[in-house]
Design an enzyme around this catalytic site. Structure first.
Site, short mmCIF file in Angstrom:
data_model
loop_
_atom_site.label_atom_id
_atom_site.label_comp_id
_atom_site.label_asym_id
_atom_site.label_seq_id
_atom_site.Cartn_x
_atom_site.Cartn_y
_atom_site.Cartn_z
N ASN A 101 -24.18 -26.55 -22.56
CA ASN A 101 -22.78 -26.48 -22.22
C ASN A 101 -22.47 -27.80 -22.47
O ASN A 101 -23.12 -28.82 -22.16
CB ASN A 101 -22.76 -26.02 -20.58
CG ASN A 101 -21.54 -26.02 -20.29
OD1 ASN A 101 -20.80 -26.97 -19.93
ND2 ASN A 101 -20.72 -24.96 -19.82
N CYS B 18 -12.07 -29.34 -18.69
CA CYS B 18 -12.13 -30.46 -18.48
C CYS B 18 -10.54 -31.08 -18.71
O CYS B 18 -10.06 -30.54 -19.48
CB CYS B 18 -13.05 -31.35 -19.25
SG CYS B 18 -14.67 -30.70 -19.32
N THR C 103 -14.54 -21.88 -12.45
CA THR C 103 -14.00 -21.74 -10.96
C THR C 103 -12.56 -21.91 -10.62
O THR C 103 -11.85 -22.60 -11.70
CB THR C 103 -14.45 -22.95 -10.21
OG1 THR C 103 -14.36 -24.36 -10.79
CG2 THR C 103 -16.28 -23.08 -9.90
#
Lengths: 258, 304
Positions: free
Chosen positions: B98, B129, B192
């Site tokens: 990842n 990100c 998430t």
């Protein structure tokens, strides 16, 4: 290091004070592998709430029995109190790095509140090493009700125990750290477990006296295995230490005390 | 009984992988899980330079879930290659790396660095990100920047490319189509969900970072819905992630259209959750008199 995930049978559930309990498990593999200062991750039930395992330091290892000392602080620990003899509980462990057993003696153990838990396992191990007369063990808690039973157990092992309580109901009326200065000149190592403010104070006292100090830290922890990276503590050298893998026992001078 | 699946050019012995950030670099679980039985191991997200991560507290448990704000702490690509990856060579299990970055250039540089490394089966691109050059807006919340990252990584590597989508968007199908169009071999979702928690006694946020990513069983229904929508929107394989804890959970995602799944937060509280699910899927096929897991994929029946 050997780690296990197994279901262990509950042998005993003792209520030591209002909200303090001790759970004894028939856990031969953990008993055989554990070192003082290591911890286990306990699944408090099958339910998804609470979701995560709870970390507990290993309080006692006697034969194949492993005991955990805990205070009811939330849902997970409350669920744990419902376990009784014959029930089974899912445990992962033993985990982490424990106390230095081969360090210089004599050593002084200092425990506060639930931080007393791992010191019993450590004290028993010290007795087996026959390092000569041991300095007193210093134990503190809020009240006599929380402390008396535990302090007596250290006395029964043959240690001199000095106690301190917040309300003065047992021993010194005040902080357990106030008992340390009189003893520091006699010891070559201090091993401490308790609330952060107490450990910070002990770390400072030891630093001033140039006595090495090991602290056992407690944090929120999701896995205990070094994967979640959630259990951080700021390191003196910069960056972070992970309590589960670098600790839970660290040298006090590795920690950036805030 | 055939549990094997294909993720684009990648063939896995079964559809059960570990979600990035929940399984360390594999070794952390070696005593408690049989790593050789996993479909693939997706390791903790790697950046070009090491990252220290966020100050504590970084995690807090919530109802049937947890919030984390780890801050992408990792050892950086070079230490990963010298200290972490070689240990995994002993297993035949494919290792998927990842990758994450602050800029399109960092993603591309990472992909290029990993391109010819032995023992890497695929890359998974974490586009959740913040994009430092665009005011910190996450790459994965704007279709154009998600596509830009995907294109840059695609150009830098010949490895199979999985793009991991953020659920913090209005329409997940736009994101899925954008990265498919930019060259993704597969998409994985969901990362998430942004959340927060407050300590009412101190009136302070429970995470030092104030907000964090919610994971665990609490997010499963949302994840399942998004996987179902994404799978219908793209033709590349979809990998389902989000609160998967049991065999039943895994089956739901497969039925919704995922051809493989990742187990995340469950690894924390049930270190052998992955292999338990592998066993459970085989048992399900047997009970249902099926011969291949592909017969379960996208088998959802909706009455019309």
């Amino acid at each position: 290091m050997a780690e296990f995930q197994e279901k262990y049978t509950v042998l005993r559930q003792e209520q030591l004070a209002d909200d303090i309990f001790r759970l004894s498990l028939d856990a031969p593999k953990i008993a055989a592998a554990a070192q003082p200062g290591q911890f286990v991750m306990v699944r408090t039930g099958e339910s998804l709430d609470p979701l995560l395992r709870r970390p507990f330091s290993i309080h006692k290892v006697i034969g194949e029995t492993v005991a955990l000392l805990y205070k009811v602080v939330g849902k997970g620990t409350r669920v744990l109190t419902s376990l009784g003899p014959g029930d089974s509980v899912d445990v992962v462990g033993p985990l982490g790095r424990g106390f230095d057993l081969d360090g210089p003696g004599p050593r002084c153990l200092v425990g506060g509140g639930m931080g007393i838990a791992p010191l019993y396992f450590l004290a028993r191990q010290i007795l087996q090493q026959d390092t000569g007369p041991n300095p007193p063990i210093l134990l503190g808690a809020r009240t006599r009700a929380e402390l008396q039973v535990l302090a007596d157990e250290f006395t029964e092992l043959g240690f001199v125990v000095l106690t301190a309580t917040d309300d003065g109901s047992l021993g010194h009326h005040g902080l357990v750290t106030e008992l340390l200065d009189d003893i520091l000149h006699r010891v070559r190592l201090v091993q401490v477990c308790g609330p952060v403010p107490m450990m910070r104070t002990v770390a400072r006292q030891c630093d001033r006296a140039r006595v090495p100090c090991q602290v056992s830290l407690e944090t929120h922890m999701a896995c205990g295995l070094g994967a979640c990276l959630g259990c951080t503590c700021p390191a003196r050298e910069g960056g972070y230490k992970h309590v589960c893998k670098d600790g839970p026992v660290l040298s006090a001078d590795e920690v950036a005390w805030i | 009984m055939d549990l094997s699946v294909n993720i684009g050019p990648l063939r896995l012995q079964n559809p059960v992988m570990t979600a990035s950030g929940t399984f360390g670099y594999g070794r952390e679980f070696a005593e408690l899980t049989d790593l050789s039985r996993l479909g693939a191991i997706i390791v903790k997200g790697i950046s070009l330079a090491p990252r220290p991560g966020n100050p504590p507290p970084r995690i807090i448990e919530t109802a049937c879930g947890m919030l984390n704000a780890i801050g992408l702490e990792n050892v950086g690509v070079e230490r990963f290659l010298t200290e972490k990856l070689p240990w995994l060579h002993q297993f035949a299990t494919p290792v998927i790396v990842n990758i994450l970055g602050d800029s399109v250039e960092e993603y591309a540089a990472l992909a290029a660095r990993l391109n010819d490394v032995e023992g890497i089966a695929a890359l998974e691109v974490n586009i959740s990100c913040p994009n430092v050059k665009r005011g910190g807006v996450a790459f994965g919340t704007v279709p154009e920047t998600a596509a830009e990252v995907t294109r840059a990584v695609r150009a830098a590597t010949s490895l199979p490319l999985i793009v991991k989508l953020s659920p913090n968007v209005t329409d997940i199908t736009l994101m899925a189509r954008a990265v498919e169009g930019a060259g993704a071999d597969a998409i994985s979702l969901i990362n998430t969900l942004l959340g927060m928690a407050i300590d009412t006694r101190s009136r302070k946020p429970r995470l030092a970072n104030v907000v964090g990513g919610l994971s665990g069983p609490a997010i499963k229904p949302v994840a399942l819905r998004m996987v179902w929508q994404a799978a219908a929107a793209v033709s590349v394989p979809v990998i389902g992630i989000g609160g998967i804890t049991t065999t039943e959970d895994a089956l739901e995602f497969l039925m919704a259209g995922a051809c493989a799944i990742q187990v995340g937060t469950a690894n924390f509280f049930q270190p052998n959750a992955t292999t338990t699910i592998v066993d459970g899927l085989a048992a399900y096929l047997e009970q249902q008199s099926l011969t291949s897991i592909s017969q379960v994929v996208n088998s959802l029946r909706i009455d019309t």
